[in-house]
Design an enzyme around this catalytic site. Structure first.
Site, PDB file in Angstrom:
ATOM      1  N   LEU A   9      17.219   4.178  16.469  1.00  0.00           N
ATOM      2  CA  LEU A   9      17.904   4.404  15.198  1.00  0.00           C
ATOM      3  C   LEU A   9      18.825   3.231  14.899  1.00  0.00           C
ATOM      4  O   LEU A   9      19.760   2.955  15.646  1.00  0.00           O
ATOM      5  CB  LEU A   9      18.704   5.711  15.274  1.00  0.00           C
ATOM      6  CG  LEU A   9      17.891   6.929  15.727  1.00  0.00           C
ATOM      7  CD1 LEU A   9      18.778   8.160  15.804  1.00  0.00           C
ATOM      8  CD2 LEU A   9      16.717   7.176  14.798  1.00  0.00           C
ATOM      9  N   ARG A  16      32.545   1.799   9.586  1.00  0.00           N
ATOM     10  CA  ARG A  16      33.678   1.626  10.500  1.00  0.00           C
ATOM     11  C   ARG A  16      33.762   0.202  11.058  1.00  0.00           C
ATOM     12  O   ARG A  16      34.809  -0.247  11.491  1.00  0.00           O
ATOM     13  CB  ARG A  16      33.587   2.638  11.653  1.00  0.00           C
ATOM     14  CG  ARG A  16      33.884   4.059  11.217  1.00  0.00           C
ATOM     15  CD  ARG A  16      33.485   5.076  12.267  1.00  0.00           C
ATOM     16  NE  ARG A  16      32.050   5.351  12.255  1.00  0.00           N
ATOM     17  CZ  ARG A  16      31.446   6.243  13.041  1.00  0.00           C
ATOM     18  NH1 ARG A  16      32.151   6.915  13.928  1.00  0.00           N
ATOM     19  NH2 ARG A  16      30.145   6.444  12.954  1.00  0.00           N
ATOM     20  N   ASP A 105      22.914   1.175  18.425  1.00  0.00           N
ATOM     21  CA  ASP A 105      24.296   0.713  18.597  1.00  0.00           C
ATOM     22  C   ASP A 105      24.842   1.018  19.998  1.00  0.00           C
ATOM     23  O   ASP A 105      26.043   1.029  20.202  1.00  0.00           O
ATOM     24  CB  ASP A 105      25.212   1.279  17.500  1.00  0.00           C
ATOM     25  CG  ASP A 105      25.411   2.789  17.591  1.00  0.00           C
ATOM     26  OD1 ASP A 105      24.693   3.447  18.371  1.00  0.00           O
ATOM     27  OD2 ASP A 105      26.280   3.318  16.861  1.00  0.00           O
ATOM     28  N   GLU A 157      28.939  17.905  16.664  1.00  0.00           N
ATOM     29  CA  GLU A 157      29.538  16.604  16.350  1.00  0.00           C
ATOM     30  C   GLU A 157      31.058  16.706  16.309  1.00  0.00           C
ATOM     31  O   GLU A 157      31.614  17.752  15.962  1.00  0.00           O
ATOM     32  CB  GLU A 157      29.015  16.113  14.987  1.00  0.00           C
ATOM     33  CG  GLU A 157      27.592  15.641  15.026  1.00  0.00           C
ATOM     34  CD  GLU A 157      27.340  14.607  16.114  1.00  0.00           C
ATOM     35  OE1 GLU A 157      27.941  13.520  16.036  1.00  0.00           O
ATOM     36  OE2 GLU A 157      26.571  14.877  17.051  1.00  0.00           O
ATOM     37  N   ASN A 172      27.497  13.357  24.174  1.00  0.00           N
ATOM     38  CA  ASN A 172      26.115  12.946  23.927  1.00  0.00           C
ATOM     39  C   ASN A 172      26.057  11.436  23.688  1.00  0.00           C
ATOM     40  O   ASN A 172      26.496  10.954  22.657  1.00  0.00           O
ATOM     41  CB  ASN A 172      25.621  13.689  22.675  1.00  0.00           C
ATOM     42  CG  ASN A 172      24.334  13.113  22.143  1.00  0.00           C
ATOM     43  OD1 ASN A 172      23.485  12.674  22.905  1.00  0.00           O
ATOM     44  ND2 ASN A 172      24.190  13.138  20.817  1.00  0.00           N
ATOM     45  N   TYR A 335      31.497 -35.706  25.663  1.00  0.00           N
ATOM     46  CA  TYR A 335      30.578 -34.919  24.835  1.00  0.00           C
ATOM     47  C   TYR A 335      29.185 -35.516  24.928  1.00  0.00           C
ATOM     48  O   TYR A 335      28.961 -36.674  24.572  1.00  0.00           O
ATOM     49  CB  TYR A 335      31.031 -34.892  23.364  1.00  0.00           C
ATOM     50  CG  TYR A 335      29.983 -34.248  22.485  1.00  0.00           C
ATOM     51  CD1 TYR A 335      29.542 -32.948  22.752  1.00  0.00           C
ATOM     52  CD2 TYR A 335      29.393 -34.928  21.419  1.00  0.00           C
ATOM     53  CE1 TYR A 335      28.552 -32.352  21.988  1.00  0.00           C
ATOM     54  CE2 TYR A 335      28.414 -34.333  20.641  1.00  0.00           C
ATOM     55  CZ  TYR A 335      27.997 -33.043  20.935  1.00  0.00           C
ATOM     56  OH  TYR A 335      27.011 -32.460  20.189  1.00  0.00           O
TER      57      TYR A 335
HETATM   58  C1  UD1 Z   1      25.819   9.691  17.133  1.00  0.00           C
HETATM   59  C2  UD1 Z   1      25.508  11.140  17.541  1.00  0.00           C
HETATM   60  C3  UD1 Z   1      26.596  11.634  18.480  1.00  0.00           C
HETATM   61  C4  UD1 Z   1      26.694  10.713  19.670  1.00  0.00           C
HETATM   62  C5  UD1 Z   1      26.877   9.255  19.253  1.00  0.00           C
HETATM   63  C6  UD1 Z   1      26.700   8.336  20.462  1.00  0.00           C
HETATM   64  C7  UD1 Z   1      24.345  12.238  15.671  1.00  0.00           C
HETATM   65  C8  UD1 Z   1      24.507  13.140  14.517  1.00  0.00           C
HETATM   66  N1  UD1 Z   1      25.465  11.978  16.346  1.00  0.00           N
HETATM   67  O1  UD1 Z   1      27.043   9.691  16.431  1.00  0.00           O
HETATM   68  O2  UD1 Z   1      26.308  12.965  18.900  1.00  0.00           O
HETATM   69  O3  UD1 Z   1      27.775  11.131  20.501  1.00  0.00           O
HETATM   70  O4  UD1 Z   1      25.864   8.868  18.298  1.00  0.00           O
HETATM   71  O5  UD1 Z   1      26.975   7.014  20.139  1.00  0.00           O
HETATM   72  O6  UD1 Z   1      23.250  11.824  15.964  1.00  0.00           O
HETATM   73  N2  UD1 Z   1      21.479   5.856  11.872  1.00  0.00           N
HETATM   74  C9  UD1 Z   1      20.307   5.737  11.145  1.00  0.00           C
HETATM   75  N3  UD1 Z   1      20.194   6.417   9.981  1.00  0.00           N
HETATM   76  C10 UD1 Z   1      21.163   7.229   9.498  1.00  0.00           C
HETATM   77  C11 UD1 Z   1      22.357   7.355  10.261  1.00  0.00           C
HETATM   78  C12 UD1 Z   1      22.477   6.665  11.433  1.00  0.00           C
HETATM   79  O7  UD1 Z   1      19.403   5.026  11.546  1.00  0.00           O
HETATM   80  O8  UD1 Z   1      20.955   7.810   8.433  1.00  0.00           O
HETATM   81  C13 UD1 Z   1      21.618   5.098  13.124  1.00  0.00           C
HETATM   82  C14 UD1 Z   1      22.813   4.176  13.149  1.00  0.00           C
HETATM   83  O9  UD1 Z   1      22.447   2.890  12.703  1.00  0.00           O
HETATM   84  C15 UD1 Z   1      23.208   4.158  14.617  1.00  0.00           C
HETATM   85  C16 UD1 Z   1      22.719   5.502  15.119  1.00  0.00           C
HETATM   86  O10 UD1 Z   1      21.796   5.999  14.166  1.00  0.00           O
HETATM   87  O11 UD1 Z   1      22.566   3.112  15.321  1.00  0.00           O
HETATM   88  C17 UD1 Z   1      23.839   6.504  15.303  1.00  0.00           C
HETATM   89  O12 UD1 Z   1      24.515   6.640  14.074  1.00  0.00           O
HETATM   90  P1  UD1 Z   1      26.089   6.610  14.018  1.00  0.00           P
HETATM   91  O13 UD1 Z   1      26.502   6.752  12.610  1.00  0.00           O
HETATM   92  O14 UD1 Z   1      26.616   5.487  14.802  1.00  0.00           O
HETATM   93  O15 UD1 Z   1      26.388   8.013  14.750  1.00  0.00           O
HETATM   94  P2  UD1 Z   1      27.633   8.409  15.622  1.00  0.00           P
HETATM   95  O16 UD1 Z   1      28.687   8.932  14.731  1.00  0.00           O
HETATM   96  O17 UD1 Z   1      27.978   7.309  16.544  1.00  0.00           O
HETATM   97 MG    MG Z   2      27.340   5.302  16.741  1.00  0.00          MG
END
Ligand code: UD1
Ligand code: MG
Length: 409
Positions: A9, A16, A105, A157, A172, A335
């Site tokens: 993902l 942020r 990430d 969450e 998680n 250099y």
């Molecule tokens: C997410 C998890 C959380 C976990 C945390 C760990 C969910 C709902 N929550 O939260 O339980 O503890 O990661 O780091 O899954 N992304 C997409 N499409 C979207 C939204 C997000 O591809 O529509 C991707 C983001 O680019 C990112 C990842 O999914 O790489 C996680 O999204 P992020 O918004 O960072 O979720 P967290 O709030 O960190």
């Molecule tokens: Mg995240």
């Protein structure tokens, strides 16, 4: 089709981080964070990687243009992690194997942990296995909800937690292994019933449990590995941890790092046995250093640098895109850019290659056993023959070398 695929993902906007660069392209020790996640997946036998991209999608796929095992899946609107997985449906509808789902990430992910996950999944014959971590400060992460017997019930969450749930320290890190069919069935049922109004992947767990499938949670993720990068502060914290790992590995391979806290080495750098890296050395990019070299203190090595064996680079020695053969010595303030330097060359204090003429970068070739006196300026393009002797403070151009050559004849 492959037995195991991965969905990564990576479509999020990352408000942020306050960045225009897609989050997964931000670098950790010289590599985009997504690169580490892809590597970890490959190391547990994943043959096909479905990377979900949205914000800055073209930028992300371009950065990995030379990689062949990635299928780029577009998520036009970022409606949550569950929705991101659903975007892969058309690719995975007929796939009957296992699907690993991880976040782009989380660069500190380790293949060893994913291996535990896959083994547990197999041993338990689970429909879903997820790895969890226990953090002193779980703020921001989804909390693992277990019943009194320790069985997992779901994930809530951070923004949806009640006070009791907020106190849960098991979180998680977003490492899941799913039976693909079970995943696709469940993810379609996810509703955006939460504070953020997003389709959460984390909601599939309770949905899958409700259909009677086995869900297993294994506390296998070390706390430092669980960091998901949502802010610049987390980016720097993760970089620190990654830097420690890089140096640890080098030290295991026989490299001496005198002061790890005051040394920075790129993830792509290679360093040979019994080389000593002195404090305040900065090695950035694809750099190859041979055996028995002595680097620093205060040396700066940049991309494309190749040092053969027994090379000495001292205080404020900078090298870029150059190859230095065995026994080269450049102990102080120098250099060397875009050069090939032969064996046993002595580069005197304050010597430089003037490699840029205002329009283009030119190469310098220095033969074997040359002596460059202090303050030599080598104006590129330039070639010095084996055994050349450049007196201190000399400005050397190809023209001056050619004239000298004519006089000699
Ligand atoms: C997410 C998890 C959380 C976990 C945390 C760990 C969910 C709902 N929550 O939260 O339980 O503890 O990661 O780091 O899954 N992304 C997409 N499409 C979207 C939204 C997000 O591809 O529509 C991707 C983001 O680019 C990112 C990842 O999914 O790489 C996680 O999204 P992020 O918004 O960072 O979720 P967290 O709030 O960190
Ligand atoms: Mg995240």
């Amino acid at each position: 089709m492959a037995e195991r695929v991965a969905i990564i993902l990576a479509a999020g906007v990352s408000s942020r981080m306050n960045t225009l660069l897609p989050k997964v392209l931000h670098e950790v020790c010289g590599r985009p964070m997504l690169a580490y996640v892809l590597d970890a997946c490959r190391m547990v036998g994943v043959e096909k990687l479905y990377a979900v991209v949205g914000f800055g999608a073209d930028q992300v796929s371009q950065r990995f243009a030379d990689v062949e095992d990635i299928v780029w899946v577009k998520q036009d609107e970022q409606r949550g992690t569950g929705h991101a997985v659903l975007c892969c449906k058309e690719h995975l509808e007929d796939f009957a194997g296992e699907t690993l789902v991880v976040c782009g990430d989380g660069p500190l992910i380790r293949a060893e942990t994913l291996k535990i996950l896959t083994e547990k999944h197999k041993a338990e014959q689970a429909a879903v296995t997820l790895a969890t971590a226990v953090l002193d400060d779980p703020t921001g992460y989804g909390r693992i909800i277990r019943d009194v017997y320790g069985n997992i019930q779901g994930i809530v969450e951070d923004s949806d937690c009640n006070r009791e749930q907020l106190a849960i320290k098991e979180i998680n890190p977003s490492y899941y292994l799913f039976n693909n069919k079970v995943l696709l069935e469940a993810v379609e049922k996810v509703k955006p019933d939460n504070v953020k109004g997003e389709y959460y992947l984390t909601d599939v767990l309770s949905l899958i449990l409700a259909t009677g499938h086995k869900v297993v949670a294994v506390t296998a993720v070390q706390s430092e590995e669980a960091i998901g990068i949502n802010s610049r502060a987390q980016l720097s914290a993760a970089s620190k941890i990654m830097q420690r790992r890089i140096q640890q590995k080098l030290m295991e391979n026989g490299v001496t790092i005198v002061d790890p806290d005051n040394t920075w080495i790129d993830a792509r750098a290679e360093i040979g046995q019994d080389t000593v890296v002195e404090p305040f050395t900065y090695i950035h990019g694809e750099v190859k250093i041979g055996k028995d070299c002595r680097i620093g203190p205060f040396a700066y090595l940049r991309s494309g640098t190749v040092l053969k064996n027994d090379v000495v680079l001292g205080v404020f020695a900078e090298v870029k895109n150059s190859t230095l053969a065995d026994g080269v010595r450049s102990r102080h303030h120098s250099y060397i850019g875009d050069a090939t330097v032969g064996r046993n060359v002595n580069v005197g204090a304050g010597s430089i290659t003037a490699n840029f003429d205002g329009e283009k970068v030119n190469r310098t070739i220095v033969g074997n056993d040359c002596y460059l006196g202090s303050g030599s300026i080598l104006i590129a393009p330039l070639e010095l023959k084996d055994g050349s002797h450049v007196g201190p403070g000399t400005v050397v151009s190809q023209e001056s070398v050619d004239q000298l050559g004519q006089k000699d004849q």
